[in-house]
Write a protein that holds these residues in place. Sequence first.
Motif, mmCIF file in Angstrom:
data_model
loop_
_atom_site.group_PDB
_atom_site.id
_atom_site.type_symbol
_atom_site.label_atom_id
_atom_site.label_comp_id
_atom_site.label_asym_id
_atom_site.label_seq_id
_atom_site.Cartn_x
_atom_site.Cartn_y
_atom_site.Cartn_z
ATOM 1 N N TRP A 369 0.844 -1.199 0.000
ATOM 2 C CA TRP A 369 0.000 0.000 0.000
ATOM 3 C C TRP A 369 0.880 1.250 0.000
ATOM 4 C CZ3 TRP A 369 -5.218 0.897 -0.362
ATOM 5 C CH2 TRP A 369 -5.662 2.189 -0.057
ATOM 6 N N ARG A 370 1.912 1.247 0.812
ATOM 7 C CA ARG A 370 2.805 2.406 0.867
ATOM 8 C C ARG A 370 3.509 2.622 -0.470
ATOM 9 N NH1 ARG A 370 6.611 1.713 5.950
ATOM 10 N NH2 ARG A 370 7.401 3.674 5.106
ATOM 11 N N GLU A 371 3.725 1.535 -1.207
ATOM 12 C CA GLU A 371 4.373 1.645 -2.514
ATOM 13 C C GLU A 371 3.384 1.996 -3.623
ATOM 14 O OE1 GLU A 371 6.170 -2.151 -3.016
ATOM 15 O OE2 GLU A 371 7.650 -1.869 -1.401
ATOM 16 N N GLY A 372 2.064 2.034 -3.298
ATOM 17 C CA GLY A 372 1.075 2.416 -4.284
ATOM 18 C C GLY A 372 0.176 1.292 -4.757
ATOM 19 N N MET A 373 0.336 0.085 -4.221
ATOM 20 C CA MET A 373 -0.471 -1.088 -4.597
ATOM 21 C C MET A 373 -0.341 -1.416 -6.082
ATOM 22 S SD MET A 373 -1.558 -2.285 -1.807
ATOM 23 C CE MET A 373 -2.204 -3.735 -2.619
ATOM 24 N N ARG A 374 0.806 -1.146 -6.649
ATOM 25 C CA ARG A 374 1.024 -1.533 -8.049
ATOM 26 C C ARG A 374 1.169 -3.049 -8.121
ATOM 27 N NH1 ARG A 374 3.874 3.110 -7.183
ATOM 28 N NH2 ARG A 374 5.741 1.967 -6.588
ATOM 29 N N LEU A 422 -8.263 7.072 5.927
ATOM 30 C CA LEU A 422 -9.285 6.281 5.253
ATOM 31 C C LEU A 422 -10.053 7.080 4.207
ATOM 32 C CD1 LEU A 422 -10.764 4.319 8.307
ATOM 33 C CD2 LEU A 422 -9.196 3.462 6.561
ATOM 34 N N ASP A 423 -9.645 8.318 3.995
ATOM 35 C CA ASP A 423 -10.309 9.163 3.000
ATOM 36 C C ASP A 423 -9.783 8.810 1.608
ATOM 37 O OD1 ASP A 423 -11.498 11.063 1.462
ATOM 38 O OD2 ASP A 423 -10.616 12.786 2.490
ATOM 39 N N SER A 428 -4.588 6.837 -5.277
ATOM 40 C CA SER A 428 -4.371 6.593 -6.704
ATOM 41 C C SER A 428 -5.413 5.604 -7.213
ATOM 42 C CB SER A 428 -2.978 6.013 -6.929
ATOM 43 O OG SER A 428 -2.884 4.725 -6.334
ATOM 44 N N LEU A 429 -5.508 5.455 -8.538
ATOM 45 C CA LEU A 429 -6.465 4.509 -9.111
ATOM 46 C C LEU A 429 -6.157 3.095 -8.654
ATOM 47 C CD1 LEU A 429 -8.832 3.957 -10.982
ATOM 48 C CD2 LEU A 429 -7.201 3.781 -12.895
ATOM 49 N N ILE A 433 -8.961 0.835 -6.607
ATOM 50 C CA ILE A 433 -9.480 -0.462 -7.058
ATOM 51 C C ILE A 433 -9.177 -1.540 -6.031
ATOM 52 C CG2 ILE A 433 -9.299 -2.235 -8.837
ATOM 53 C CD1 ILE A 433 -8.695 -0.017 -10.837
ATOM 54 N N PHE A 434 -7.948 -1.549 -5.504
ATOM 55 C CA PHE A 434 -7.617 -2.549 -4.498
ATOM 56 C C PHE A 434 -8.498 -2.385 -3.261
ATOM 57 C CE2 PHE A 434 -5.570 -3.757 -0.557
ATOM 58 C CZ PHE A 434 -5.254 -5.078 -0.802
ATOM 59 N N ALA A 435 -8.691 -1.132 -2.809
ATOM 60 C CA ALA A 435 -9.496 -0.891 -1.613
ATOM 61 C C ALA A 435 -10.916 -1.406 -1.805
ATOM 62 C CB ALA A 435 -9.499 0.597 -1.280
ATOM 63 N N ALA A 436 -11.493 -1.129 -2.966
ATOM 64 C CA ALA A 436 -12.851 -1.599 -3.236
ATOM 65 C C ALA A 436 -12.904 -3.126 -3.211
ATOM 66 C CB ALA A 436 -13.309 -1.073 -4.596
#
Length: 500
Positions: A369-374, A422-423, A428-429, A433-436
């Motif tokens: 997550w800290r790296e951006g969830m790529r 949590l906002d 990022s996109l 998408i990962f959060a959803a």
Amino acid sequence: MTTTPTTSEFALVDIDHVHPHPRNVRRTVTGVDELAASIKSGGLHQPLVVAPAAADDAAGYTLVMGHRRLVVAPAAADDAAGYTLVMGHRRLAAVQSLGWAEVPCVIRYDLDTEAAVLEAMLAENMARTDLTPTEEGDAVQALLDLDVTPAKIAKAIGRTSKHVKDRAQIAGLTEKARTAVDDGQITISDALHLSKLDGDHELAERVERFIGTPNFRYTLEKALAEAEFNRKRDTILAELTETGATITDGPAAAGPDEVRLFLAQRPDDVTDPTVSVYVAEYQPWGGNSAPRVQWVQIRPRAEEDPTEGTTFVSAEKVPEDNEEDTAAEEAREAAARAVREEQNDKYRQERRDRETAQATRFRWLHEKWREGMRAEPGVRERQLRDLVAEDPDGYRMASNRQRLAPIIAGPDAELDGDDPALDPAGWSLDRLIFAAWWIHIGHDRDHDALGVAQSWDDGTVAYLQGLVDDYDYPLSTVEEAHIDEYEAFMADADQSAEDD
């Protein structure tokens, strides 16, 4: 005696008077031959930077910063004391190999303390990209040892105070762990968590044995849980010692004419000579729970009612003389209890193993997550398809974003629903998408993995395998064993269905 300039000056300095700093930020000087060839053909394009050496140093200049470019600072008032090289260790080695007698230097008179020299060396090297984490950590720790504040170091090198403190923690690791950090076998985050075990060498060594294996992170999580338990236990023992309580290694033993009572609460008078207390040692299935504190009281058996006015858990019964049948029955009951307890211990241990595996997964996802969830190509598309299949009427960001807390803030974190972290406005996109996907699907599948393998389904296995394929997650042997157990269970179930 020459007049000392207030800041700096340029001069040709006898090369024998320039001395490398004994605490050079970089531990090794590489590529000297290539640099020497370049200097021979095109000349030295940048002077060394030096600072005046202390009066008791060898004559000359001391190298302060740099490997390709030498940076020196002026010597003490007596120029014969020499100079300490601040920048340009590699360039100094190169021109020495070419046989130069003199080298151009910028003499820094403002670098008049050890802290100033080290700070300048670190700042110059931080401008480059090949300084290893432990080299940076050693330099930071050297400045901290000279009472330079983390805030001042951070400002000098263009980093945060947290970055400075983190690098100082890495400097304190064992040589094996330091090498693993520099080689990329373990991440900076792994190293920082490993540093929390610094006070327990046995635990640290246990974890370090797994460096370079899939079980490293899993073993680290187990060790962190045990270390936290031990810290809590030490705090409890210190408080009990302060009160004057009698502390024992286990439940105090009752004599033949005594009865032992396990009290359900702390007695009013902890110094009562009939009362003692013990604090349970760490058990693998205990997790992060607080240590168990058990108060015990020994009373004479002859008392008419030894339990009157006392709240207790249980009292051990000692058979009277000639009550052989009672003793035999109690022995059978004790044996049965031991079997049940052993089985319960096994279940608790297996549960704890799965909880540790989950904490390891959460920490891995937290770093991602800290790296951006790529992730790998196609992952986002598949996650979106999963969401559409889950809710064909359309998706909106759910209100239960707190499910993301262990990923956004770390395995043990809890976030309020209105926490800014949590906002989704700033995500990022890839993160959106990962959060959803995690809120609606990933969270439940990870929770399912906490159960016994027989309670899993294909989605649980697909989830774990997806972490491997999409995010390079290294499965621990515990997770691999549970996947194998599930597949064997399903194979048996299919065979039984065919036989029927």
